[in-house]
Design a protein around this motif. Structure first.
Motif, PDB file in Angstrom:
ATOM      1  N   ILE A  32       0.818  -1.215   0.000  1.00  0.00           N
ATOM      2  CA  ILE A  32       0.000   0.000   0.000  1.00  0.00           C
ATOM      3  C   ILE A  32       0.852   1.265   0.000  1.00  0.00           C
ATOM      4  CG2 ILE A  32      -2.133  -0.982   0.918  1.00  0.00           C
ATOM      5  CD1 ILE A  32      -1.299  -0.127   3.664  1.00  0.00           C
ATOM      6  N   ASP A  33       2.102   1.133  -0.437  1.00  0.00           N
ATOM      7  CA  ASP A  33       2.974   2.315  -0.445  1.00  0.00           C
ATOM      8  C   ASP A  33       2.507   3.411  -1.403  1.00  0.00           C
ATOM      9  OD1 ASP A  33       4.487   1.113   1.360  1.00  0.00           O
ATOM     10  OD2 ASP A  33       6.194   0.673   0.054  1.00  0.00           O
ATOM     11  N   ASP A  34       1.695   3.037  -2.404  1.00  0.00           N
ATOM     12  CA  ASP A  34       1.252   4.019  -3.400  1.00  0.00           C
ATOM     13  C   ASP A  34       0.408   5.122  -2.775  1.00  0.00           C
ATOM     14  OD1 ASP A  34       2.375   2.417  -5.239  1.00  0.00           O
ATOM     15  OD2 ASP A  34       0.528   1.883  -6.301  1.00  0.00           O
ATOM     16  N   ILE A  35      -0.341   4.786  -1.714  1.00  0.00           N
ATOM     17  CA  ILE A  35      -1.280   5.751  -1.135  1.00  0.00           C
ATOM     18  C   ILE A  35      -0.976   5.909   0.354  1.00  0.00           C
ATOM     19  CG2 ILE A  35      -3.156   5.493  -2.801  1.00  0.00           C
ATOM     20  CD1 ILE A  35      -4.428   3.399  -1.042  1.00  0.00           C
ATOM     21  N   SER A  36      -1.304   7.074   0.902  1.00  0.00           N
ATOM     22  CA  SER A  36      -0.931   7.298   2.300  1.00  0.00           C
ATOM     23  C   SER A  36      -1.839   8.333   2.959  1.00  0.00           C
ATOM     24  CB  SER A  36       0.524   7.758   2.377  1.00  0.00           C
ATOM     25  OG  SER A  36       0.730   8.844   1.522  1.00  0.00           O
ATOM     26  N   ALA A  37      -1.697   8.454   4.286  1.00  0.00           N
ATOM     27  CA  ALA A  37      -2.451   9.449   5.049  1.00  0.00           C
ATOM     28  C   ALA A  37      -1.920  10.839   4.732  1.00  0.00           C
ATOM     29  CB  ALA A  37      -2.320   9.178   6.545  1.00  0.00           C
ATOM     30  N   LEU A  38      -2.775  11.845   4.905  1.00  0.00           N
ATOM     31  CA  LEU A  38      -2.309  13.227   4.789  1.00  0.00           C
ATOM     32  C   LEU A  38      -1.580  13.626   6.069  1.00  0.00           C
ATOM     33  CD1 LEU A  38      -5.303  15.168   3.162  1.00  0.00           C
ATOM     34  CD2 LEU A  38      -2.979  14.989   2.250  1.00  0.00           C
ATOM     35  N   PRO A  39      -0.663  14.589   5.975  1.00  0.00           N
ATOM     36  CA  PRO A  39      -0.033  15.092   7.193  1.00  0.00           C
ATOM     37  C   PRO A  39      -1.066  15.777   8.091  1.00  0.00           C
ATOM     38  CG  PRO A  39       0.766  16.278   5.244  1.00  0.00           C
ATOM     39  CD  PRO A  39      -0.188  15.248   4.756  1.00  0.00           C
ATOM     40  N   GLU A  40      -0.741  15.895   9.379  1.00  0.00           N
ATOM     41  CA  GLU A  40      -1.701  16.504  10.305  1.00  0.00           C
ATOM     42  C   GLU A  40      -1.591  18.021  10.343  1.00  0.00           C
ATOM     43  OE1 GLU A  40      -2.793  13.971  13.703  1.00  0.00           O
ATOM     44  OE2 GLU A  40      -1.174  12.666  13.026  1.00  0.00           O
ATOM     45  N   THR A  41      -0.539  18.565   9.760  1.00  0.00           N
ATOM     46  CA  THR A  41      -0.414  20.028   9.712  1.00  0.00           C
ATOM     47  C   THR A  41      -0.135  20.485   8.279  1.00  0.00           C
ATOM     48  OG1 THR A  41       1.918  19.839  10.210  1.00  0.00           O
ATOM     49  CG2 THR A  41       0.451  20.270  12.065  1.00  0.00           C
ATOM     50  N   VAL A  42      -0.341  21.772   8.043  1.00  0.00           N
ATOM     51  CA  VAL A  42      -0.214  22.352   6.708  1.00  0.00           C
ATOM     52  C   VAL A  42       0.990  23.282   6.654  1.00  0.00           C
ATOM     53  CG1 VAL A  42      -1.406  23.803   5.019  1.00  0.00           C
ATOM     54  CG2 VAL A  42      -2.709  22.404   6.596  1.00  0.00           C
ATOM     55  N   GLU A  43       1.691  23.269   5.538  1.00  0.00           N
ATOM     56  CA  GLU A  43       2.789  24.235   5.367  1.00  0.00           C
ATOM     57  C   GLU A  43       2.277  25.486   4.644  1.00  0.00           C
ATOM     58  OE1 GLU A  43       6.292  22.650   3.398  1.00  0.00           O
ATOM     59  OE2 GLU A  43       5.913  20.730   4.421  1.00  0.00           O
ATOM     60  N   HIS A  44       2.730  26.634   5.095  1.00  0.00           N
ATOM     61  CA  HIS A  44       2.416  27.903   4.424  1.00  0.00           C
ATOM     62  C   HIS A  44       3.698  28.375   3.746  1.00  0.00           C
ATOM     63  CE1 HIS A  44      -1.612  28.593   6.275  1.00  0.00           C
ATOM     64  NE2 HIS A  44      -1.128  27.703   7.114  1.00  0.00           N
ATOM     65  N   PRO A  45       3.600  29.095   2.622  1.00  0.00           N
ATOM     66  CA  PRO A  45       4.829  29.559   1.962  1.00  0.00           C
ATOM     67  C   PRO A  45       5.555  30.590   2.837  1.00  0.00           C
ATOM     68  CG  PRO A  45       2.867  30.153   0.666  1.00  0.00           C
ATOM     69  CD  PRO A  45       2.380  29.534   1.934  1.00  0.00           C
ATOM     70  N   ALA A  46       6.875  30.629   2.740  1.00  0.00           N
ATOM     71  CA  ALA A  46       7.661  31.584   3.533  1.00  0.00           C
ATOM     72  C   ALA A  46       7.222  33.016   3.230  1.00  0.00           C
ATOM     73  CB  ALA A  46       9.147  31.412   3.227  1.00  0.00           C
ATOM     74  N   SER A  47       6.793  33.251   1.985  1.00  0.00           N
ATOM     75  CA  SER A  47       6.406  34.606   1.596  1.00  0.00           C
ATOM     76  C   SER A  47       5.012  34.993   2.092  1.00  0.00           C
ATOM     77  CB  SER A  47       6.433  34.713   0.068  1.00  0.00           C
ATOM     78  OG  SER A  47       5.608  33.690  -0.472  1.00  0.00           O
ATOM     79  N   ASN A  48       4.272  34.020   2.643  1.00  0.00           N
ATOM     80  CA  ASN A  48       2.922  34.324   3.126  1.00  0.00           C
ATOM     81  C   ASN A  48       2.616  33.504   4.375  1.00  0.00           C
ATOM     82  OD1 ASN A  48       0.307  35.336   3.300  1.00  0.00           O
ATOM     83  ND2 ASN A  48      -0.529  33.905   1.776  1.00  0.00           N
ATOM     84  N   PRO A  49       3.294  33.851   5.483  1.00  0.00           N
ATOM     85  CA  PRO A  49       3.104  33.060   6.703  1.00  0.00           C
ATOM     86  C   PRO A  49       1.682  33.164   7.250  1.00  0.00           C
ATOM     87  CG  PRO A  49       4.473  34.998   7.136  1.00  0.00           C
ATOM     88  CD  PRO A  49       4.253  34.956   5.666  1.00  0.00           C
ATOM     89  N   PHE A  50       1.281  32.133   7.997  1.00  0.00           N
ATOM     90  CA  PHE A  50      -0.075  32.089   8.552  1.00  0.00           C
ATOM     91  C   PHE A  50      -0.264  33.099   9.680  1.00  0.00           C
ATOM     92  CE2 PHE A  50      -3.081  30.638  11.773  1.00  0.00           C
ATOM     93  CZ  PHE A  50      -4.210  30.452  11.001  1.00  0.00           C
ATOM     94  N   SER A  51      -1.446  33.719   9.722  1.00  0.00           N
ATOM     95  CA  SER A  51      -1.913  34.365  10.955  1.00  0.00           C
ATOM     96  C   SER A  51      -3.433  34.253  10.961  1.00  0.00           C
ATOM     97  CB  SER A  51      -1.492  35.840  11.021  1.00  0.00           C
ATOM     98  OG  SER A  51      -2.298  36.630  10.172  1.00  0.00           O
ATOM     99  N   VAL A  52      -4.004  34.200  12.158  1.00  0.00           N
ATOM    100  CA  VAL A  52      -5.465  34.100  12.270  1.00  0.00           C
ATOM    101  C   VAL A  52      -6.128  35.321  11.634  1.00  0.00           C
ATOM    102  CG1 VAL A  52      -7.398  34.006  13.892  1.00  0.00           C
ATOM    103  CG2 VAL A  52      -5.323  32.709  14.364  1.00  0.00           C
ATOM    104  N   GLU A  53      -5.515  36.496  11.801  1.00  0.00           N
ATOM    105  CA  GLU A  53      -6.098  37.722  11.247  1.00  0.00           C
ATOM    106  C   GLU A  53      -6.189  37.635   9.724  1.00  0.00           C
ATOM    107  OE1 GLU A  53      -3.660  37.592  13.480  1.00  0.00           O
ATOM    108  OE2 GLU A  53      -4.614  38.511  15.242  1.00  0.00           O
TER     109      GLU A  53
END
Ligand code: HEC
Ligand code: HEC
Length: 382
Positions: A32-53
């Motif tokens: 079953i190596d072809d398919i897998s779980a999604l990661p539990e966290t998301v990456e944001h681009p360095a040029s557009n970091p996350f904020s709640v606002e």
């Protein structure tokens, strides 16, 4: 021990190994190596970091029809949480329309099906889990790189949001001026970006940050892959087994169930639209299958109403008697990996049951109760 009994012991062991290797009905034995779980966290681009606002500014922009030429269409008109961030239509309906989903009427018809926005944060993810949020491929033909670049495209499109009243060269400036004239937006941009200035880049960044938060990574399939072996029942496991064995995962691979590559399948044309695909070969990007049970109708033009019809289509194009289902595609132009699928009725049922285990309704569905322009939330959708 004599040489002879050594040899016969070897032969017995050897045939046992062959027997075990070919006795692969047991889902536990498949690769079953072809398919897998999604990661539990998301990456944001360095040029557009996350904020709640920024995320919350993106949310109100997403629902505010002020981004459209005639102030009647918002992003949510075609990507609504009630339709798993698609619109449940074969082809989308934009400018001038009334209502939402299959019953929306009178809108300009867009030539393609609205894809779900859930998990687009992970678009472009490779089988090893690598992805680059900055260049994540967007659209059925991957023509945009990243959610930031994608976000302005619908505003420019005359069918989707702009209409005929304002020229393509003028629409973004018009929208930025409208936003800047509303004190509440100036305050929200200041909270999100540190100053009141409202630019095209900031508009795109806020929309992208909101969409990167629309994640659904805890389907029963994900739970199974993370070690909860009770999360999938027997039929679902048989379906997963069949999905890999017959070759679906040659293209629907990795955690997103997509290789993000183009393939020619010979999906029937929509009666209203001539669409020769990404490279004029009637080829389209492999779509994700996550939440696929929620995103009918299927294919780039909504050609199929349900998963049974999709599986029957794969049955029709593959195997010894496989035929193209599109008059403009010759049998031998169909992607080899699709022609090589070989399905039986039992596998079709099991695969559909497995696909339904890719659903996770835990994605962000919050709709703002009002938008800063004071216009109707979502546009003319009620
Ligand atoms: C009139 C309907 C409509 C509106 C309004 C609309 N979209 Fe879309 N959206 C679509 C369609 C149709 C596609 C697929 C087009 C294609 O692939 O050529 C799409 C594709 C996308 C994708 C690519 C998803 C992927 O996996 O490739 C994103 C992201 C997206 N839209 C976000 C937005 C945002 C943000 C807005 C508002 C600024 C918006 N859309 C407004 C119909 C719409
Ligand atoms: C050769 C690569 C390839 C193989 C093999 C393949 N698919 Fe697909 N699949 C695609 C592409 C490309 C599309 C989109 C085609 C289009 O829109 O014209 C698609 C679309 C779909 C859709 C519609 C999803 C949506 O949101 O519209 C489903 C469901 C699906 N495939 C399931 C399967 C199953 C199940 C199998 C195995 C029986 C399979 N696919 C095998 C490439 C493939």
């Amino acid at each position: 021990m004599s040489k002879l009994s050594n040899l016969s012991l070897f032969c017995t062991l050897f045939s046992l190994i062959i027997f075990v290797a070919s006795c692969d009905r047991n889902p536990d034995n498949i690769d079953i190596d072809d398919i897998s779980a999604l990661p539990e966290t998301v990456e944001h681009p360095a040029s557009n970091p996350f904020s709640v606002e920024k995320q919350e500014l993106g949310r109100v922009l997403f629902y505010d029809p002020i981004l459209s030429g005639a102030k009647d269409v918002s992003c949510a008109t075609c990507h609504h949480p009630d339709f798993a961030y698609g619109d449940g239509r074969d082809l989308s309906s934009g400018v001038g329309g009334l209502g939402i989903g299959p019953s929306r009427s009178n809108g300009e018809i867009v030539k393609r099906n609205s894809p779900t926005l859930i998990n687009t944060a992970f678009n472009g993810m490779e089988e090893d889990g690598d992805y680059d949020p900055e260049s994540a491929p967007m659209f059925w033909d991957n023509r945009s790189d990243g959610l930031e670049e994608q976000a302005i495209e619908p505003i420019l499109s005359s069918e989707e949001m702009r209409g005929d009243g304002i020229a393509e060269e003028a629409i973004v400036d018009t929208v930025l001026e409208r936003l800047a004239s509303i004190p509440a937006y100036r305050a929200l941009f200041a909270d999100a970006f540190g100053s009141e200035t409202i630019t095209e880049t900031r508009l795109a960044q806020a929309l992208a940050t909101f969409q990167r938060g629309i994640i659904s990574n805890n389907s029963r399939f994900d739970q199974y892959m993370r070690g909860n072996l009770d999360a999938l029942n027997n039929q679902e496991l048989q379906g997963m087994n069949a999905f890999i064995r017959v070759g679906c995962s040659e293209c629907h691979s990795g955690a997103m169930f997509s290789d993000f590559e183009f393939h020619t399948l010979s999906v029937p044309d929509h009666p209203f639209v001539d669409d020769s695909g990404a490279t004029e070969n009637f080829d389209f990007r492999t779509p994700t299958l996550r939440n696929v049970a929620l995103t009918a109708p299927y294919m780039h033009n909504g050609a199929f109403d349900d998963l049974e019809d999709v599986l029957e289509f794969y049955d029709d194009i593959s195997g010894n008697n496989g035929d193209s289902q599109n008059g403009q595609v010759a049998d031998n132009e169909i992607d080899e990996e699709a022609r090589e699928l070989n399905l039986n009725g039992r596998q079709i049922n099991d695969i559909i049951v497995f696909l339904e285990a890719l659903t996770d309704e835990g994605f962000d569905k919050a709709i703002p109760s009002s938008v800063p322009s004071g216009l109707e939330v979502g546009g003319n959708i009620n």
